[in-house]
Motif scaffolding. Structure first.
Motif, PDB file in Angstrom:
ATOM      1  N   ASP A  24      -4.251  -2.734   7.945  1.00 33.71           N
ATOM      2  CA  ASP A  24      -3.585  -2.877   6.650  1.00 33.71           C
ATOM      3  C   ASP A  24      -3.286  -1.512   6.044  1.00 33.71           C
ATOM      4  OD1 ASP A  24      -3.697  -5.632   6.891  1.00 33.71           O
ATOM      5  OD2 ASP A  24      -5.299  -5.893   5.415  1.00 33.71           O
ATOM      6  N   ARG A  25      -4.240  -0.594   6.155  1.00 33.60           N
ATOM      7  CA  ARG A  25      -4.018   0.766   5.646  1.00 33.60           C
ATOM      8  C   ARG A  25      -2.902   1.444   6.425  1.00 33.60           C
ATOM      9  NH1 ARG A  25      -9.869   1.273   5.571  1.00 33.60           N
ATOM     10  NH2 ARG A  25      -9.591   2.396   7.511  1.00 33.60           N
ATOM     11  N   GLY A  26      -2.819   1.175   7.721  1.00 34.42           N
ATOM     12  CA  GLY A  26      -1.740   1.735   8.532  1.00 34.42           C
ATOM     13  C   GLY A  26      -0.387   1.231   8.088  1.00 34.42           C
ATOM     14  N   CYS A  27      -0.315  -0.049   7.791  1.00 34.82           N
ATOM     15  CA  CYS A  27       0.945  -0.606   7.296  1.00 34.82           C
ATOM     16  C   CYS A  27       1.278  -0.033   5.922  1.00 34.82           C
ATOM     17  CB  CYS A  27       0.872  -2.132   7.231  1.00 34.82           C
ATOM     18  SG  CYS A  27       0.996  -2.925   8.852  1.00 34.82           S
ATOM     19  N   ALA A  28       0.284   0.131   5.090  1.00 32.84           N
ATOM     20  CA  ALA A  28       0.530   0.709   3.762  1.00 32.84           C
ATOM     21  C   ALA A  28       1.055   2.135   3.890  1.00 32.84           C
ATOM     22  CB  ALA A  28      -0.742   0.673   2.924  1.00 32.84           C
ATOM     23  N   ALA A  29       0.468   2.900   4.785  1.00 34.06           N
ATOM     24  CA  ALA A  29       0.891   4.293   4.968  1.00 34.06           C
ATOM     25  C   ALA A  29       2.311   4.378   5.516  1.00 34.06           C
ATOM     26  CB  ALA A  29      -0.081   5.018   5.896  1.00 34.06           C
ATOM     27  N   THR A  30       2.621   3.580   6.517  1.00 31.71           N
ATOM     28  CA  THR A  30       3.967   3.644   7.094  1.00 31.71           C
ATOM     29  C   THR A  30       4.999   3.027   6.157  1.00 31.71           C
ATOM     30  OG1 THR A  30       3.570   1.651   8.423  1.00 31.71           O
ATOM     31  CG2 THR A  30       3.196   3.796   9.493  1.00 31.71           C
ATOM     32  N   THR A  31       4.593   2.032   5.376  1.00 34.91           N
ATOM     33  CA  THR A  31       5.509   1.465   4.379  1.00 34.91           C
ATOM     34  C   THR A  31       5.833   2.504   3.315  1.00 34.91           C
ATOM     35  OG1 THR A  31       4.741  -0.789   4.774  1.00 34.91           O
ATOM     36  CG2 THR A  31       5.822  -0.375   2.670  1.00 34.91           C
ATOM     37  N   ALA A  32       4.869   3.323   2.945  1.00 29.94           N
ATOM     38  CA  ALA A  32       5.126   4.402   1.980  1.00 29.94           C
ATOM     39  C   ALA A  32       6.131   5.401   2.551  1.00 29.94           C
ATOM     40  CB  ALA A  32       3.822   5.093   1.607  1.00 29.94           C
ATOM     41  N   ILE A  33       6.043   5.673   3.842  1.00 37.65           N
ATOM     42  CA  ILE A  33       7.009   6.562   4.488  1.00 37.65           C
ATOM     43  C   ILE A  33       8.403   5.950   4.427  1.00 37.65           C
ATOM     44  CG2 ILE A  33       7.712   7.583   6.710  1.00 37.65           C
ATOM     45  CD1 ILE A  33       4.629   7.719   7.341  1.00 37.65           C
ATOM     46  N   VAL A  34       8.490   4.661   4.749  1.00 32.43           N
ATOM     47  CA  VAL A  34       9.781   3.961   4.698  1.00 32.43           C
ATOM     48  C   VAL A  34      10.331   3.983   3.275  1.00 32.43           C
ATOM     49  CG1 VAL A  34      10.897   1.699   4.923  1.00 32.43           C
ATOM     50  CG2 VAL A  34       9.385   2.541   6.730  1.00 32.43           C
ATOM     51  N   ALA A  35       9.488   3.719   2.293  1.00 36.93           N
ATOM     52  CA  ALA A  35       9.938   3.698   0.896  1.00 36.93           C
ATOM     53  C   ALA A  35      10.496   5.056   0.487  1.00 36.93           C
ATOM     54  CB  ALA A  35       8.783   3.303  -0.022  1.00 36.93           C
ATOM     55  N   LEU A  54       9.865  14.746   4.161  1.00 33.03           N
ATOM     56  CA  LEU A  54       8.729  13.859   4.427  1.00 33.03           C
ATOM     57  C   LEU A  54       7.638  14.575   5.208  1.00 33.03           C
ATOM     58  CD1 LEU A  54      10.573  10.524   5.077  1.00 33.03           C
ATOM     59  CD2 LEU A  54       8.683  10.837   3.495  1.00 33.03           C
ATOM     60  N   LEU A  55       8.020  15.366   6.186  1.00 32.91           N
ATOM     61  CA  LEU A  55       7.025  16.097   6.973  1.00 32.91           C
ATOM     62  C   LEU A  55       6.309  17.153   6.140  1.00 32.91           C
ATOM     63  CD1 LEU A  55       8.879  16.455  10.388  1.00 32.91           C
ATOM     64  CD2 LEU A  55       6.913  14.983   9.859  1.00 32.91           C
ATOM     65  N   ALA A  56       6.987  17.668   5.115  1.00 29.20           N
ATOM     66  CA  ALA A  56       6.371  18.665   4.236  1.00 29.20           C
ATOM     67  C   ALA A  56       5.546  18.008   3.129  1.00 29.20           C
ATOM     68  CB  ALA A  56       7.446  19.547   3.614  1.00 29.20           C
ATOM     69  N   GLY A  57       5.648  16.685   3.019  1.00 33.38           N
ATOM     70  CA  GLY A  57       4.940  15.958   1.968  1.00 33.38           C
ATOM     71  C   GLY A  57       3.492  15.716   2.309  1.00 33.38           C
ATOM     72  N   ASP A  58       2.943  14.703   1.678  1.00 34.82           N
ATOM     73  CA  ASP A  58       1.514  14.413   1.836  1.00 34.82           C
ATOM     74  C   ASP A  58       1.236  13.259   2.796  1.00 34.82           C
ATOM     75  OD1 ASP A  58       2.458  12.413   0.235  1.00 34.82           O
ATOM     76  OD2 ASP A  58       0.868  12.532  -1.248  1.00 34.82           O
ATOM     77  N   VAL A  59       1.977  13.200   3.885  1.00 33.73           N
ATOM     78  CA  VAL A  59       1.755  12.173   4.907  1.00 33.73           C
ATOM     79  C   VAL A  59       0.460  12.492   5.642  1.00 33.73           C
ATOM     80  CG1 VAL A  59       2.656  11.141   7.027  1.00 33.73           C
ATOM     81  CG2 VAL A  59       4.214  11.733   5.170  1.00 33.73           C
ATOM     82  N   ASP A  60      -0.388  11.490   5.769  1.00 38.95           N
ATOM     83  CA  ASP A  60      -1.635  11.650   6.523  1.00 38.95           C
ATOM     84  C   ASP A  60      -1.299  12.090   7.947  1.00 38.95           C
ATOM     85  OD1 ASP A  60      -3.930  11.061   8.193  1.00 38.95           O
ATOM     86  OD2 ASP A  60      -4.662   9.745   6.612  1.00 38.95           O
ATOM     87  N   ALA A  61      -2.042  13.043   8.455  1.00 39.56           N
ATOM     88  CA  ALA A  61      -1.791  13.586   9.786  1.00 39.56           C
ATOM     89  C   ALA A  61      -1.717  12.503  10.854  1.00 39.56           C
ATOM     90  CB  ALA A  61      -2.873  14.601  10.146  1.00 39.56           C
ATOM     91  N   TYR A  63      -0.242   9.794  10.715  1.00 40.61           N
ATOM     92  CA  TYR A  63       1.051   9.108  10.707  1.00 40.61           C
ATOM     93  C   TYR A  63       2.245  10.046  10.858  1.00 40.61           C
ATOM     94  CZ  TYR A  63      -2.071   5.503   9.140  1.00 40.61           C
ATOM     95  OH  TYR A  63      -3.120   4.627   9.061  1.00 40.61           O
ATOM     96  N   ILE A  64       1.994  11.324  11.088  1.00 39.79           N
ATOM     97  CA  ILE A  64       3.087  12.299  11.238  1.00 39.79           C
ATOM     98  C   ILE A  64       4.043  11.889  12.355  1.00 39.79           C
ATOM     99  CG2 ILE A  64       3.596  14.676  11.971  1.00 39.79           C
ATOM    100  CD1 ILE A  64       2.757  14.538   9.080  1.00 39.79           C
ATOM    101  N   ALA A  65       3.510  11.406  13.465  1.00 38.47           N
ATOM    102  CA  ALA A  65       4.356  11.013  14.601  1.00 38.47           C
ATOM    103  C   ALA A  65       5.265   9.837  14.259  1.00 38.47           C
ATOM    104  CB  ALA A  65       3.495  10.678  15.805  1.00 38.47           C
ATOM    105  N   ALA A  66       4.916   9.052  13.263  1.00 35.05           N
ATOM    106  CA  ALA A  66       5.729   7.897  12.879  1.00 35.05           C
ATOM    107  C   ALA A  66       6.880   8.266  11.953  1.00 35.05           C
ATOM    108  CB  ALA A  66       4.853   6.844  12.199  1.00 35.05           C
ATOM    109  N   VAL A  67       6.810   9.437  11.339  1.00 40.79           N
ATOM    110  CA  VAL A  67       7.824   9.815  10.347  1.00 40.79           C
ATOM    111  C   VAL A  67       9.217   9.847  10.970  1.00 40.79           C
ATOM    112  CG1 VAL A  67       8.620  11.633   8.786  1.00 40.79           C
ATOM    113  CG2 VAL A  67       6.189  11.040   8.867  1.00 40.79           C
ATOM    114  N   GLY A  68       9.378  10.527  12.086  1.00 41.68           N
ATOM    115  CA  GLY A  68      10.695  10.626  12.718  1.00 41.68           C
ATOM    116  C   GLY A  68      11.328   9.279  13.042  1.00 41.68           C
TER     117      GLY A  68
END
Length: 99
Positions: A24-35, A54-61, A63-68
């Protein structure tokens, strides 16, 4: 021996709950990236600029690979789908995969 058996039982019952919470936390984190990607694109930001921001933001390490890939996906959406509904649909799809 009884204490060990009770501990083993407790851990076996708790493990699925803990795993679901982590997912659930993983979905919340990736949903925040999408938002953030949706909001950034809606402002007219280029895909490269959005990715960099986004990569310069506060994305948890973690989930960095999911940003792209998530930014890539957002930039395939038609302009009229750059709404909170797209973000909610992503979240629903993410949660559906783990349940």
């Amino acid at each position: 021996m009884t204490r060990f058996a009770l501990l083993a039982l407790f851990l076996s019952l708790a493990a699925p709950v803990l795993a679901d919470d982590a997912r659930d936390r993983g979905c919340a984190a990736t949903t925040a990236i999408v938002a953030e990607a949706v909001a950034t694109r809606a402002k007219g930001t280029t895909q490269a600029q959005a990715l960099k921001a986004l990569l310069a933001g506060d994305v948890d390490a973690k989930y960095i690979a999911a940003v792209g890939p998530l930014v890539d996906w957002v930039y395939t959406l038609p302009q009229d789908q750059l709404t909170n509904e797209a973000v909610a649909a992503y979240n629903d799809a993410c949660l559906a995969q783990i349940r």
